[in-house]
Design a protein around this motif. Structure first.
Motif, PDB file in Angstrom:
ATOM      1  N   THR A 153       0.830  -1.192   0.000  1.00 34.48           N
ATOM      2  CA  THR A 153       0.000   0.000   0.000  1.00 34.48           C
ATOM      3  C   THR A 153       0.870   1.250   0.000  1.00 34.48           C
ATOM      4  O   THR A 153       0.566   2.207  -0.696  1.00 34.48           O
ATOM      5  CB  THR A 153      -0.940  -0.010   1.219  1.00 34.48           C
ATOM      6  OG1 THR A 153      -1.726  -1.188   1.168  1.00 34.48           O
ATOM      7  CG2 THR A 153      -1.841   1.191   1.238  1.00 34.48           C
ATOM      8  N   PHE A 154       1.938   1.232   0.774  1.00 29.99           N
ATOM      9  CA  PHE A 154       2.863   2.361   0.814  1.00 29.99           C
ATOM     10  C   PHE A 154       3.419   2.618  -0.586  1.00 29.99           C
ATOM     11  O   PHE A 154       3.412   3.746  -1.070  1.00 29.99           O
ATOM     12  CB  PHE A 154       3.986   2.067   1.819  1.00 29.99           C
ATOM     13  CG  PHE A 154       4.968   3.176   2.013  1.00 29.99           C
ATOM     14  CD1 PHE A 154       4.564   4.404   2.507  1.00 29.99           C
ATOM     15  CD2 PHE A 154       6.313   2.989   1.719  1.00 29.99           C
ATOM     16  CE1 PHE A 154       5.475   5.430   2.700  1.00 29.99           C
ATOM     17  CE2 PHE A 154       7.225   4.008   1.910  1.00 29.99           C
ATOM     18  CZ  PHE A 154       6.802   5.234   2.402  1.00 29.99           C
ATOM     19  N   HIS A 155       3.844   1.550  -1.248  1.00 35.68           N
ATOM     20  CA  HIS A 155       4.366   1.643  -2.612  1.00 35.68           C
ATOM     21  C   HIS A 155       3.291   2.215  -3.537  1.00 35.68           C
ATOM     22  O   HIS A 155       3.544   3.133  -4.322  1.00 35.68           O
ATOM     23  CB  HIS A 155       4.824   0.254  -3.059  1.00 35.68           C
ATOM     24  CG  HIS A 155       5.110   0.116  -4.503  1.00 35.68           C
ATOM     25  ND1 HIS A 155       4.777  -1.000  -5.213  1.00 35.68           N
ATOM     26  CD2 HIS A 155       5.690   0.941  -5.409  1.00 35.68           C
ATOM     27  CE1 HIS A 155       5.135  -0.859  -6.475  1.00 35.68           C
ATOM     28  NE2 HIS A 155       5.693   0.306  -6.603  1.00 35.68           N
ATOM     29  N   ASP A 156       2.068   1.681  -3.447  1.00 36.35           N
ATOM     30  CA  ASP A 156       0.966   2.154  -4.283  1.00 36.35           C
ATOM     31  C   ASP A 156       0.635   3.615  -3.986  1.00 36.35           C
ATOM     32  O   ASP A 156       0.366   4.398  -4.908  1.00 36.35           O
ATOM     33  CB  ASP A 156      -0.282   1.290  -4.083  1.00 36.35           C
ATOM     34  CG  ASP A 156      -0.095  -0.122  -4.616  1.00 36.35           C
ATOM     35  OD1 ASP A 156       0.797  -0.348  -5.460  1.00 36.35           O
ATOM     36  OD2 ASP A 156      -0.845  -1.012  -4.162  1.00 36.35           O
ATOM     37  N   ASP A 157       0.651   3.976  -2.706  1.00 34.58           N
ATOM     38  CA  ASP A 157       0.368   5.367  -2.327  1.00 34.58           C
ATOM     39  C   ASP A 157       1.416   6.316  -2.903  1.00 34.58           C
ATOM     40  O   ASP A 157       1.087   7.419  -3.350  1.00 34.58           O
ATOM     41  CB  ASP A 157       0.314   5.518  -0.806  1.00 34.58           C
ATOM     42  CG  ASP A 157      -0.930   4.898  -0.183  1.00 34.58           C
ATOM     43  OD1 ASP A 157      -1.866   4.519  -0.934  1.00 34.58           O
ATOM     44  OD2 ASP A 157      -0.965   4.782   1.058  1.00 34.58           O
ATOM     45  N   ILE A 158       2.672   5.886  -2.893  1.00 34.61           N
ATOM     46  CA  ILE A 158       3.733   6.719  -3.466  1.00 34.61           C
ATOM     47  C   ILE A 158       3.518   6.874  -4.967  1.00 34.61           C
ATOM     48  O   ILE A 158       3.615   7.983  -5.510  1.00 34.61           O
ATOM     49  CB  ILE A 158       5.131   6.145  -3.158  1.00 34.61           C
ATOM     50  CG1 ILE A 158       5.435   6.276  -1.666  1.00 34.61           C
ATOM     51  CG2 ILE A 158       6.214   6.858  -3.981  1.00 34.61           C
ATOM     52  CD1 ILE A 158       6.687   5.561  -1.227  1.00 34.61           C
ATOM     53  N   LEU A 159       3.195   5.772  -5.649  1.00 34.19           N
ATOM     54  CA  LEU A 159       2.936   5.853  -7.092  1.00 34.19           C
ATOM     55  C   LEU A 159       1.750   6.757  -7.385  1.00 34.19           C
ATOM     56  O   LEU A 159       1.790   7.555  -8.334  1.00 34.19           O
ATOM     57  CB  LEU A 159       2.697   4.457  -7.674  1.00 34.19           C
ATOM     58  CG  LEU A 159       3.949   3.593  -7.806  1.00 34.19           C
ATOM     59  CD1 LEU A 159       3.574   2.155  -8.138  1.00 34.19           C
ATOM     60  CD2 LEU A 159       4.892   4.160  -8.861  1.00 34.19           C
ATOM     61  N   ASP A 160       0.699   6.659  -6.579  1.00 35.33           N
ATOM     62  CA  ASP A 160      -0.460   7.539  -6.759  1.00 35.33           C
ATOM     63  C   ASP A 160      -0.067   9.002  -6.558  1.00 35.33           C
ATOM     64  O   ASP A 160      -0.505   9.880  -7.304  1.00 35.33           O
ATOM     65  CB  ASP A 160      -1.585   7.170  -5.785  1.00 35.33           C
ATOM     66  CG  ASP A 160      -2.262   5.859  -6.133  1.00 35.33           C
ATOM     67  OD1 ASP A 160      -2.091   5.364  -7.271  1.00 35.33           O
ATOM     68  OD2 ASP A 160      -2.962   5.318  -5.247  1.00 35.33           O
ATOM     69  N   GLU A 161       0.734   9.248  -5.543  1.00 34.98           N
ATOM     70  CA  GLU A 161       1.169  10.615  -5.249  1.00 34.98           C
ATOM     71  C   GLU A 161       2.036  11.173  -6.385  1.00 34.98           C
ATOM     72  O   GLU A 161       1.936  12.340  -6.740  1.00 34.98           O
ATOM     73  CB  GLU A 161       1.934  10.647  -3.921  1.00 34.98           C
ATOM     74  CG  GLU A 161       2.255  12.029  -3.411  1.00 34.98           C
ATOM     75  CD  GLU A 161       1.021  12.835  -3.027  1.00 34.98           C
ATOM     76  OE1 GLU A 161       1.037  14.068  -3.257  1.00 34.98           O
ATOM     77  OE2 GLU A 161       0.039  12.272  -2.509  1.00 34.98           O
ATOM     78  N   LEU A 162       2.878  10.324  -6.943  1.00 34.40           N
ATOM     79  CA  LEU A 162       3.737  10.754  -8.044  1.00 34.40           C
ATOM     80  C   LEU A 162       2.923  11.103  -9.285  1.00 34.40           C
ATOM     81  O   LEU A 162       3.203  12.093  -9.957  1.00 34.40           O
ATOM     82  CB  LEU A 162       4.743   9.659  -8.402  1.00 34.40           C
ATOM     83  CG  LEU A 162       5.889   9.427  -7.441  1.00 34.40           C
ATOM     84  CD1 LEU A 162       6.633   8.160  -7.813  1.00 34.40           C
ATOM     85  CD2 LEU A 162       6.822  10.615  -7.406  1.00 34.40           C
ATOM     86  N   GLY A 163       1.954  10.276  -9.598  1.00 30.13           N
ATOM     87  CA  GLY A 163       1.172  10.465 -10.817  1.00 30.13           C
ATOM     88  C   GLY A 163       1.919   9.949 -12.037  1.00 30.13           C
ATOM     89  O   GLY A 163       3.126   9.706 -12.002  1.00 30.13           O
TER      90      GLY A 163
END
Length: 131
Positions: free
Chosen positions: A8-18
């Motif tokens: 989830t942390f990895h996914d959240d970072i990817l979402d934040e990056l765009g």
């Protein structure tokens, strides 16, 4: 962090990056979007300390993984402090990721520097949800 929270942390970072930032990272690394996402995931694991717990170890992490237990820190009013912690960890994390991926450490260091604002944003959002 558990495996699920690390994912989830990895996914959240990817979402934040765009998508645009992931494409920028891909260009910097000379790879495609999937390769960039893999490096972001490896870096997120190194930052979170999950790599230290992997059996067998997939990557060497700094002796004190900078984000391990970060949720127990009392809020993020001092965001500059966390930025400093992450910036200090950038070189060891970049070296560990470079060793695992075979990418040049200087290039990985630039990617880690690009990830720091996204990591801070994710941590800040998570801390706000815990209040």
């Amino acid at each position: 962090m558990t495996e699920d929270s690390a994912t989830t942390f990895h996914d959240d970072i990817l979402d934040e990056l765009g998508d645009a930032k992931v494409q920028e990272i891909a260009g910097l690394l000379g790879t495609d979007e999937a390769g960039a996402r893999e490096v972001v995931g490896t870096t997120a694991s190194a930052l979170s300390g999950e790599a230290a717990a992997a059996e067998p170890p997939t990557i060497e992490t700094p002796p004190e993984a900078p984000l391990q237990g970060v949720a127990t820190l009392g809020g993020f009013a001092t965001g500059g402090l966390m930025a400093g912690v992450l910036a200090k960890a950038a070189r060891p994390v970049a070296n560990a990721v470079a060793k695992k991926t075979g990418l040049p450490p200087a290039t990985v260091a630039r990617v880690v520097e690009m990830l720091i604002p996204a990591v801070l944003a994710v941590l800040t959002k998570r801390a706000a949800k815990k209040k």
